[in-house]
Design a protein around this motif. Structure first.
Motif, short mmCIF file in Angstrom:
data_model
loop_
_atom_site.label_atom_id
_atom_site.label_comp_id
_atom_site.label_asym_id
_atom_site.label_seq_id
_atom_site.Cartn_x
_atom_site.Cartn_y
_atom_site.Cartn_z
N GLU A 199 0.84 -1.20 0.00
CA GLU A 199 0.00 0.00 0.00
C GLU A 199 0.87 1.25 0.00
O GLU A 199 1.93 1.29 0.64
N GLU A 200 0.45 2.27 -0.71
CA GLU A 200 1.13 3.56 -0.69
C GLU A 200 0.70 4.32 0.56
O GLU A 200 -0.50 4.49 0.81
N VAL A 201 1.67 4.76 1.35
CA VAL A 201 1.36 5.42 2.62
C VAL A 201 1.81 6.87 2.67
O VAL A 201 1.38 7.62 3.57
N ALA A 202 2.64 7.29 1.75
CA ALA A 202 3.12 8.68 1.77
C ALA A 202 3.79 8.98 0.43
O ALA A 202 3.91 8.10 -0.44
N TYR A 203 4.25 10.26 0.30
CA TYR A 203 5.00 10.68 -0.87
C TYR A 203 6.29 11.34 -0.41
O TYR A 203 6.34 12.01 0.63
N LEU A 204 7.36 11.14 -1.20
CA LEU A 204 8.64 11.77 -0.92
C LEU A 204 8.85 12.88 -1.94
O LEU A 204 8.82 12.66 -3.15
N GLU A 205 9.07 14.12 -1.42
CA GLU A 205 9.26 15.28 -2.29
C GLU A 205 10.75 15.49 -2.56
O GLU A 205 11.58 15.43 -1.64
N HIS A 206 11.07 15.71 -3.81
CA HIS A 206 12.44 16.04 -4.20
C HIS A 206 12.38 16.74 -5.54
O HIS A 206 11.76 16.27 -6.49
N ASP A 207 12.99 17.91 -5.61
CA ASP A 207 13.05 18.71 -6.85
C ASP A 207 11.65 18.96 -7.41
O ASP A 207 11.41 18.86 -8.63
N ASN A 208 10.72 19.32 -6.51
CA ASN A 208 9.34 19.61 -6.90
C ASN A 208 8.65 18.43 -7.59
O ASN A 208 7.68 18.62 -8.34
N GLN A 209 9.19 17.25 -7.34
CA GLN A 209 8.57 16.03 -7.83
C GLN A 209 8.21 15.14 -6.62
O GLN A 209 8.75 15.32 -5.53
N TYR A 210 7.32 14.19 -6.86
CA TYR A 210 6.85 13.34 -5.76
C TYR A 210 6.97 11.86 -6.18
O TYR A 210 6.60 11.50 -7.29
N SER A 211 7.50 11.07 -5.24
CA SER A 211 7.63 9.62 -5.47
C SER A 211 6.84 8.88 -4.40
O SER A 211 6.93 9.23 -3.21
N PRO A 212 6.07 7.88 -4.76
CA PRO A 212 5.28 7.14 -3.77
C PRO A 212 6.17 6.38 -2.78
O PRO A 212 7.21 5.84 -3.15
N ILE A 213 5.76 6.36 -1.52
CA ILE A 213 6.43 5.59 -0.47
C ILE A 213 5.50 4.44 -0.08
O ILE A 213 4.32 4.66 0.24
N LEU A 214 6.03 3.23 -0.10
CA LEU A 214 5.23 2.04 0.20
C LEU A 214 5.21 1.76 1.70
O LEU A 214 5.94 2.37 2.48
N PRO A 221 10.91 4.55 -7.49
CA PRO A 221 11.66 5.53 -8.29
C PRO A 221 10.87 6.04 -9.50
O PRO A 221 11.32 5.93 -10.65
N THR A 222 9.72 6.56 -9.25
CA THR A 222 8.92 7.20 -10.29
C THR A 222 8.53 8.60 -9.80
O THR A 222 8.30 8.81 -8.59
N ASN A 223 8.44 9.52 -10.72
CA ASN A 223 8.15 10.91 -10.35
C ASN A 223 6.79 11.33 -10.91
O ASN A 223 6.48 11.07 -12.08
N ILE A 224 6.02 11.96 -10.07
CA ILE A 224 4.76 12.57 -10.51
C ILE A 224 4.78 14.04 -10.09
O ILE A 224 5.46 14.41 -9.13
N GLU A 225 4.07 14.86 -10.82
CA GLU A 225 4.14 16.30 -10.58
C GLU A 225 3.34 16.73 -9.36
O GLU A 225 3.66 17.76 -8.75
N ALA A 227 1.17 15.31 -5.71
CA ALA A 227 0.77 14.23 -4.81
C ALA A 227 -0.73 14.03 -4.88
O ALA A 227 -1.50 15.01 -4.95
N GLN A 228 -1.14 12.79 -4.82
CA GLN A 228 -2.55 12.45 -4.94
C GLN A 228 -3.11 12.02 -3.59
O GLN A 228 -2.42 11.39 -2.78
N GLY A 229 -4.37 12.38 -3.34
CA GLY A 229 -5.03 11.98 -2.11
C GLY A 229 -4.57 12.82 -0.93
O GLY A 229 -4.00 13.91 -1.06
N SER A 230 -4.79 12.26 0.27
CA SER A 230 -4.47 12.96 1.50
C SER A 230 -3.27 12.35 2.21
O SER A 230 -3.13 12.49 3.43
N LEU A 234 6.67 13.61 2.66
CA LEU A 234 7.93 13.61 3.39
C LEU A 234 9.01 14.30 2.55
O LEU A 234 8.97 14.26 1.32
N GLU A 235 9.96 14.88 3.28
CA GLU A 235 11.05 15.59 2.59
C GLU A 235 12.34 15.36 3.37
O GLU A 235 12.36 15.40 4.60
N GLY A 236 13.44 15.13 2.61
CA GLY A 236 14.75 15.01 3.23
C GLY A 236 15.08 13.62 3.75
O GLY A 236 16.14 13.44 4.37
N PHE A 237 14.26 12.65 3.53
CA PHE A 237 14.53 11.30 4.01
C PHE A 237 15.28 10.51 2.95
O PHE A 237 15.02 10.64 1.75
#
Length: 355
Positions: A199-214, A221-225, A227-230, A234-237
């Motif tokens: 399950e996707e539980v969060a998003y990781l922000e980097h360079d104004n892009q977002y990657s899903p965290i499981l 390692p995929t980038n979306i412009e 974040a979806q949902g609520s 996360l940043e800096g992890f």
């Protein structure tokens, strides 16, 4: 002999047959032959009157009983063989022989038919994999899963089914979203793969892009412009262990507090390597260590209520105790690059002690 006995004797002789008359004449001429030899005399004649025991009557009764029993036992009629004649037993012999022949032939036919059927099945198309279907996937396309499983269509399905765990292990290694998978038969020569995704539980922000965290802490390692949902951002992890620690504390928060979280940034200092900077949707920021996040963040609604009473937006410091103070004048609340270690900031009168 009296005269009266003579007529009686004459009458009896008249009734005798010629053979009996001749026998009488012979016995008259040879009187000694009529005596019974001592050896052939019955035991009763050899026993003297003095030797007869007192219980003679009982013995005579027993002899009478034996004679009665002999009379009651019917004479066994002489019949044929006990098992019947050969002609009578011939049909049974034939039937038993047919049964044995049938059993033997059945066993022989079975012994030859089973290997023949196995060989026929092995060379037929039914023993070869014809199709693979995927079930349970939501994020990963079925074609991609089939490609990474690398099942060989048209080849022997049993050899592939026996090594199915190897195919599943290869899939889980190549596809990070796959938590588990199992292979089952679907019909005679088809496979169905039941997939369970993380399950996707969060998003990781980097360079104004977002990657899903499981749920296992791994970052896809995929980038979306956007974040979806609520889900929290996360940043800096960088490592999955710290991400999992933050998500564990985040899930312990009340629903009200979770809905107010906008972004969680890892902002360590020299004094505290586990410090978090949490951006709230109401414009405030919270400083809290990772291990104390669930405990202290539940006091946030009380602190915000006091800050709203003073019409103040600022920082809620939960690193040591719980204090709130406004942003520095030169720093906007929307500026996420604000230094959280600046000591020139004046504390407000609002504070809260933890029990």
């Amino acid at each position: 002999m009296s005269d009266q006995d003579k007529p009686k004797r004459s009458e009896e002789t008249k009734k005798l047959t010629p053979w009996q008359l001749a026998n009488q004449e012979y016995l008259k001429q040879h009187p000694r032959e009529t005596e019974i030899p001592p050896e052939s005399k019955p035991d009763e004649d050899l026993i003297s009157d003095e030797e007869i025991p007192e219980n003679t009557e009982n013995q005579s009764e027993k002899l009478q009983d034996k004679e009665e029993i002999k009379e009651e036992i019917p004479e066994r009629k002489i019949k044929g063989p006990v098992n019947g004649s050969f002609l009578e037993r011939l049909p049974n012999i034939r039937q038993e022989r047919n049964k044995r022949l049938y059993r033997r032939s059945t066993i022989l036919i079975t012994i030859f038919i089973i290997p023949a059927l196995i060989l026929l099945y092995y060379v037929s198309p039914l023993s070869r994999l014809s199709e693979v279907t995927i079930d349970g996937n939501e994020e990963i396309p079925s074609e991609e899963i089939i490609e990474k499983l690398d099942f060989s269509i048209g080849y022997n399905l049993w050899s592939q089914y026996i090594h199915r765990e190897e195919y599943v292990a290869r899939l889980k290694k190549q596809e990070l979203r796959i938590e588990d998978a199992s292979v089952h038969f679907d019909g005679i020569n088809r496979f169905v793969v039941n997939v369970k995704e993380y399950e996707e539980v969060a998003y990781l922000e980097h360079d104004n892009q977002y990657s899903p965290i499981l749920a296992n802490g791994r970052v896809i390692p995929t980038n979306i412009e956007k974040a979806q949902g609520s889900l929290p951002i996360l940043e800096g992890f960088t490592g999955p262990k710290r991400i999992l620690a933050v998500l564990k504390q985040y899930n312990k928060l009340s629903e009200e507090v979770r809905q107010g979280v906008s972004q969680i940034k890892y902002a360590p200092t020299e004094e505290n390597k586990s410090l978090l900077q949490i951006f709230m949707n109401d414009g405030n920021q919270v400083l809290v260590p990772i291990p104390e996040m669930a405990q202290k963040m539940n006091y946030y609604p009380q602190v915000v209520e006091e800050m709203n009473a003073q019409e103040m937006k600022g920082i809620v410091d939960m690193e040591a105790g719980i204090y709130s103070y406004s942003y520095p004048e030169e720093t906007s609340s929307d500026n996420t690059e604000q230094s959280i270690t600046e000591n020139t900031t004046e504390e407000t009168s609002s504070s809260l002690e933890i029990d």
